[in-house]
Design an enzyme around this catalytic site. Sequence first.
Site, PDB file in Angstrom:
ATOM      1  N   GLY A  11     -12.356   4.854  10.670  1.00  0.00           N
ATOM      2  CA  GLY A  11     -11.486   5.371  11.709  1.00  0.00           C
ATOM      3  C   GLY A  11     -10.529   4.365  12.310  1.00  0.00           C
ATOM      4  N   ASN A  13      -7.503   4.003  11.388  1.00  0.00           N
ATOM      5  CA  ASN A  13      -6.234   4.738  11.554  1.00  0.00           C
ATOM      6  C   ASN A  13      -6.282   5.656  12.770  1.00  0.00           C
ATOM      7  OD1 ASN A  13      -4.118   4.278   9.348  1.00  0.00           O
ATOM      8  ND2 ASN A  13      -6.035   4.325   8.194  1.00  0.00           N
ATOM      9  N   MET A  87     -12.073  11.925   3.122  1.00  0.00           N
ATOM     10  CA  MET A  87     -12.261  11.672   1.697  1.00  0.00           C
ATOM     11  C   MET A  87     -12.733  12.888   0.905  1.00  0.00           C
ATOM     12  SD  MET A  87     -11.054   8.723   1.773  1.00  0.00           S
ATOM     13  CE  MET A  87     -11.306   7.951   0.189  1.00  0.00           C
ATOM     14  N   LEU A  89     -11.992  16.848  -0.606  1.00  0.00           N
ATOM     15  CA  LEU A  89     -10.873  17.745  -0.920  1.00  0.00           C
ATOM     16  C   LEU A  89     -10.880  18.879   0.086  1.00  0.00           C
ATOM     17  CD1 LEU A  89     -11.111  18.115  -4.794  1.00  0.00           C
ATOM     18  CD2 LEU A  89      -9.364  16.894  -3.470  1.00  0.00           C
ATOM     19  N   ASN A 104      -1.116  13.162   5.511  1.00  0.00           N
ATOM     20  CA  ASN A 104      -2.165  12.299   4.963  1.00  0.00           C
ATOM     21  C   ASN A 104      -1.623  10.879   4.798  1.00  0.00           C
ATOM     22  OD1 ASN A 104      -4.675  11.619   3.648  1.00  0.00           O
ATOM     23  ND2 ASN A 104      -3.629  11.756   1.673  1.00  0.00           N
ATOM     24  N   HIS A 106      -2.249   7.439   2.485  1.00  0.00           N
ATOM     25  CA  HIS A 106      -2.898   7.053   1.223  1.00  0.00           C
ATOM     26  C   HIS A 106      -2.528   5.599   0.890  1.00  0.00           C
ATOM     27  CE1 HIS A 106      -4.813   7.774  -2.627  1.00  0.00           C
ATOM     28  NE2 HIS A 106      -3.815   7.131  -3.193  1.00  0.00           N
TER      29      HIS A 106
HETATM   30  C1  GAR Z   1      -7.396   4.308   4.603  1.00  0.00           C
HETATM   31  O1  GAR Z   1      -7.056   3.126   3.938  1.00  0.00           O
HETATM   32  C2  GAR Z   1      -6.737   5.498   3.935  1.00  0.00           C
HETATM   33  O2  GAR Z   1      -5.508   5.200   3.376  1.00  0.00           O
HETATM   34  C3  GAR Z   1      -7.754   5.857   2.894  1.00  0.00           C
HETATM   35  O3  GAR Z   1      -8.998   5.683   3.538  1.00  0.00           O
HETATM   36  C4  GAR Z   1      -8.887   4.618   4.461  1.00  0.00           C
HETATM   37  C5  GAR Z   1      -9.506   5.031   5.767  1.00  0.00           C
HETATM   38  O4  GAR Z   1      -9.556   3.954   6.652  1.00  0.00           O
HETATM   39  N1  GAR Z   1      -7.561   7.202   2.434  1.00  0.00           N
HETATM   40  C6  GAR Z   1      -7.635   7.564   1.158  1.00  0.00           C
HETATM   41  O5  GAR Z   1      -7.926   6.804   0.264  1.00  0.00           O
HETATM   42  C7  GAR Z   1      -7.342   9.033   0.900  1.00  0.00           C
HETATM   43  N2  GAR Z   1      -7.172   9.298  -0.480  1.00  0.00           N
HETATM   44  P1  GAR Z   1      -9.942   4.152   8.174  1.00  0.00           P
HETATM   45  O6  GAR Z   1     -11.207   5.019   8.210  1.00  0.00           O
HETATM   46  O7  GAR Z   1     -10.223   2.770   8.664  1.00  0.00           O
HETATM   47  O8  GAR Z   1      -8.796   4.793   8.892  1.00  0.00           O
END
Ligand code: GAR
Length: 201
Positions: A11, A13, A87, A89, A104, A106
């Site tokens: 989390g 982000n 993560m 679908l 989203n 990525h």
């Molecule tokens: C992030 O790096 C995001 O880009 C990736 O998961 C991470 C979550 O980080 N998402 C994917 O790979 C989606 N396909 P966070 O939990 O620290 O925000």
Amino acid sequence: MRIAVMLSGRGTNLQALIESVHGFDAEIVAVASDHEDAPGLRHARTANILTRSFELDQFERRAARDNAIADWLDENEVELVVLAGYMALLDDSFIARFRDRILNVHPSLLPAFPGTRAVEQAVAYGVKVFGVTVHLVDEGIDSGPILLQRSVELPGYSDPTEVHQILQAIEHELLPEGVRLMVRGAVGRDPANPQRLIIEP
Ligand code: GAR
């Protein structure tokens, strides 16, 4: 604008959105996770944001789970859904209910390296330029129209954890920027090519 964030992991982000968007440009009114022990839920609780987890084993199928999430988001009058490290679908019916209202982030320069373990894939491929994409979600895997991208040259890096750390710092700026554009109503589609998004000044 009323926003929901969906996450599966740490989390960071979400935390970036709480610090830079929440209470300024928009309100994060709900945070949903597919795992009740997702560490990211703690950031939401600390900020007094409503949370709920929707574990797959509580439902017969993924479609039923995603329908329950969509109902919960509707109850909370959510207008924009932000996937921040979610993560799983999402079922097509969920995407249809929030058509063009799901963003989203990525950790690759899409369309390269969609799906899970994007950074590992990119490092294994030997790319020298990495990056982050913020895009609208459609029924495909990381295939929706691209809103923002930022690249970074890392020719000497072979450790996915180190690369991911650098990319996450970019994500923490790019995702809030994407959310702000959506909140401002500045995102449109090119009439000549609906896959192409146009940002109005
Ligand atoms: C992030 O790096 C995001 O880009 C990736 O998961 C991470 C979550 O980080 N998402 C994917 O790979 C989606 N396909 P966070 O939990 O620290 O925000």
